[in-house]
Design a protein around this motif. Structure first.
Motif, mmCIF file in Angstrom:
data_model
loop_
_atom_site.group_PDB
_atom_site.id
_atom_site.type_symbol
_atom_site.label_atom_id
_atom_site.label_comp_id
_atom_site.label_asym_id
_atom_site.label_seq_id
_atom_site.Cartn_x
_atom_site.Cartn_y
_atom_site.Cartn_z
ATOM 1 N N PHE A 164 21.219 -70.671 -88.189
ATOM 2 C CA PHE A 164 21.542 -71.216 -89.750
ATOM 3 C C PHE A 164 22.163 -72.555 -89.793
ATOM 4 O O PHE A 164 21.796 -73.169 -90.572
ATOM 5 N N ARG A 165 23.171 -72.511 -88.976
ATOM 6 C CA ARG A 165 24.029 -74.029 -89.109
ATOM 7 C C ARG A 165 23.156 -74.966 -88.733
ATOM 8 O O ARG A 165 23.248 -75.957 -89.279
ATOM 9 N N GLU A 166 22.405 -74.711 -87.601
ATOM 10 C CA GLU A 166 21.564 -75.857 -86.977
ATOM 11 C C GLU A 166 20.530 -76.323 -88.043
ATOM 12 O O GLU A 166 20.094 -77.720 -87.971
ATOM 13 N N ASP A 167 20.042 -75.330 -88.899
ATOM 14 C CA ASP A 167 18.782 -75.736 -89.633
ATOM 15 C C ASP A 167 19.354 -76.608 -90.885
ATOM 16 O O ASP A 167 18.781 -77.378 -91.454
ATOM 17 N N LEU A 168 20.757 -76.109 -91.339
ATOM 18 C CA LEU A 168 21.179 -76.451 -92.655
ATOM 19 C C LEU A 168 21.989 -77.875 -92.142
ATOM 20 O O LEU A 168 21.773 -78.910 -93.267
ATOM 21 N N LEU A 169 22.558 -78.276 -91.339
ATOM 22 C CA LEU A 169 23.483 -79.402 -91.186
ATOM 23 C C LEU A 169 22.702 -80.548 -91.332
ATOM 24 O O LEU A 169 23.151 -81.802 -91.948
ATOM 25 N N PRO A 170 21.476 -80.909 -90.694
ATOM 26 C CA PRO A 170 20.627 -82.155 -90.736
ATOM 27 C C PRO A 170 20.563 -82.600 -92.402
ATOM 28 O O PRO A 170 20.556 -83.703 -92.404
ATOM 29 N N HIS A 171 20.610 -81.598 -92.973
ATOM 30 C CA HIS A 171 20.314 -82.171 -94.612
ATOM 31 C C HIS A 171 21.715 -82.546 -95.414
ATOM 32 O O HIS A 171 21.582 -82.965 -96.480
ATOM 33 N N LEU A 172 22.579 -82.491 -94.857
ATOM 34 C CA LEU A 172 24.142 -82.695 -95.330
ATOM 35 C C LEU A 172 24.771 -83.793 -94.670
ATOM 36 O O LEU A 172 26.158 -83.886 -94.893
ATOM 37 N N THR A 173 23.982 -84.641 -94.134
ATOM 38 C CA THR A 173 24.719 -86.034 -93.482
ATOM 39 C C THR A 173 25.453 -86.669 -94.294
ATOM 40 O O THR A 173 26.457 -87.467 -94.037
ATOM 41 N N SER A 174 25.131 -86.609 -95.658
ATOM 42 C CA SER A 174 25.762 -87.667 -96.666
ATOM 43 C C SER A 174 27.234 -86.909 -97.261
ATOM 44 O O SER A 174 28.030 -87.453 -97.916
ATOM 45 N N ASP A 177 32.395 -83.230 -96.291
ATOM 46 C CA ASP A 177 32.997 -82.313 -96.862
ATOM 47 C C ASP A 177 32.103 -80.738 -96.820
ATOM 48 O O ASP A 177 32.648 -79.774 -96.461
ATOM 49 N N LEU A 178 30.592 -80.739 -97.113
ATOM 50 C CA LEU A 178 29.719 -79.777 -96.857
ATOM 51 C C LEU A 178 29.659 -79.282 -95.355
ATOM 52 O O LEU A 178 29.501 -77.949 -95.022
ATOM 53 N N ILE A 179 29.630 -80.513 -94.748
ATOM 54 C CA ILE A 179 29.365 -80.271 -93.193
ATOM 55 C C ILE A 179 30.585 -79.360 -92.598
ATOM 56 O O ILE A 179 30.431 -78.348 -91.740
ATOM 57 N N LYS A 180 31.716 -79.672 -93.065
ATOM 58 C CA LYS A 180 32.770 -79.199 -92.704
ATOM 59 C C LYS A 180 32.866 -77.704 -93.056
ATOM 60 O O LYS A 180 33.205 -76.658 -92.120
ATOM 61 N N LEU A 181 32.550 -77.217 -94.181
ATOM 62 C CA LEU A 181 32.057 -75.804 -94.770
ATOM 63 C C LEU A 181 31.410 -74.948 -93.936
ATOM 64 O O LEU A 181 31.490 -73.885 -93.400
ATOM 65 N N VAL A 182 30.109 -75.739 -93.265
ATOM 66 C CA VAL A 182 29.208 -74.805 -92.803
ATOM 67 C C VAL A 182 29.523 -74.765 -91.244
ATOM 68 O O VAL A 182 29.442 -73.796 -90.665
ATOM 69 N N GLU A 183 30.471 -75.825 -90.633
ATOM 70 C CA GLU A 183 30.652 -75.884 -89.413
ATOM 71 C C GLU A 183 31.845 -74.772 -89.141
ATOM 72 O O GLU A 183 31.958 -74.434 -88.155
#
Length: 213
Positions: A164-174, A177-183
């Motif tokens: 789930f995290r690997e699929d979602l993270l590439p779309h949040l590069t900008s 703050d959202l990357i931190k939540l997912v990670e």
């Protein structure tokens, strides 16, 4: 008792059909006539077909190949093509389907839902089996100006997981703050609409996900 069970078994398909047989105010756009929206009564038969009811009572079945989009109330559905459903024993290729558009902007969040029902059967010993309905749900992200569908997989128990995290993270590069939540493993598929809304709107995730009185 056995007669009662037999009666239920015989009526179950009709009862199941009735709950999906109601029509609602809606509209649709034909794939070959994208500039015209038709107001009508319609219902969703499944992810691969809608039924339109004309004023004279005539009913017409339409597929994703024929309809580019349709609406029922505030819900919007669009036709997509070319994706794979991963199964326990094998994968299924979906050529065309209707998916619900949950959000749009920098990325579009789409949800594919298809309910598969099995008829109730009576075995040789009088026992009953089947009659169950299961729903397949898959989320996709699609970038602006890019027709590619990127599936967001999740663990069936937690709604999250490494994939789930690997699929979602590439779309949040900008959005660090959202990357931190997912990670931080605090986000599951249930919060996906808030993540995408935050990404598209530029708002903070907490402002969207926190209930207001």
């Amino acid at each position: 008792m056995r007669f009662f069970l037999l009666l239920v078994a015989l009526l179950f398909p009709q009862l199941l059909w009735a709950q999906f047989n109601e029509f609602y105010d809606g509209s649709y756009v034909l794939a070959n006539n994208p500039t015209t929206r038709y107001q009508t009564m319609l219902r969703i038969r499944d992810a691969h077909q809608i039924v339109v009811k004309q004023p004279d009572g005539k009913k017409t079945k339409l597929s994703p190949e024929q309809v580019s989009s349709f609406r029922i109330g505030r819900q919007k559905y669009i036709a997509v093509k070319g994706f794979t459903i991963s199964g326990t024993w094998s994968d299924t290729q979906v050529k065309h389907a209707f998916v619900e558009q949950l959000d749009s902007g920098r990325v579009t969040l789409l949800r594919y839902e298809n309910t598969v029902s099995s008829l109730m059967m009576i075995g040789a010993n009088g026992g009953m089996s089947g009659g169950m309905a299961s729903t397949q749900t898959i989320y996709f992200l699609r970038k602006a100006q890019d027709p590619t569908l990127y599936s967001i997989s999740s663990n069936g128990w937690t709604g999250a997981g490494k994939q789930f995290r690997e699929d979602l993270l590439p779309h949040l590069t900008s959005r660090p703050d959202l990357i931190k939540l997912v990670e931080g493993k605090t986000i599951s598929v249930n919060e996906l609409p808030f993540i995408v809304r935050a990404l598209n709107s530029g708002l903070a995730y907490r402002d969207l996900a926190t209930p207001t009185n």
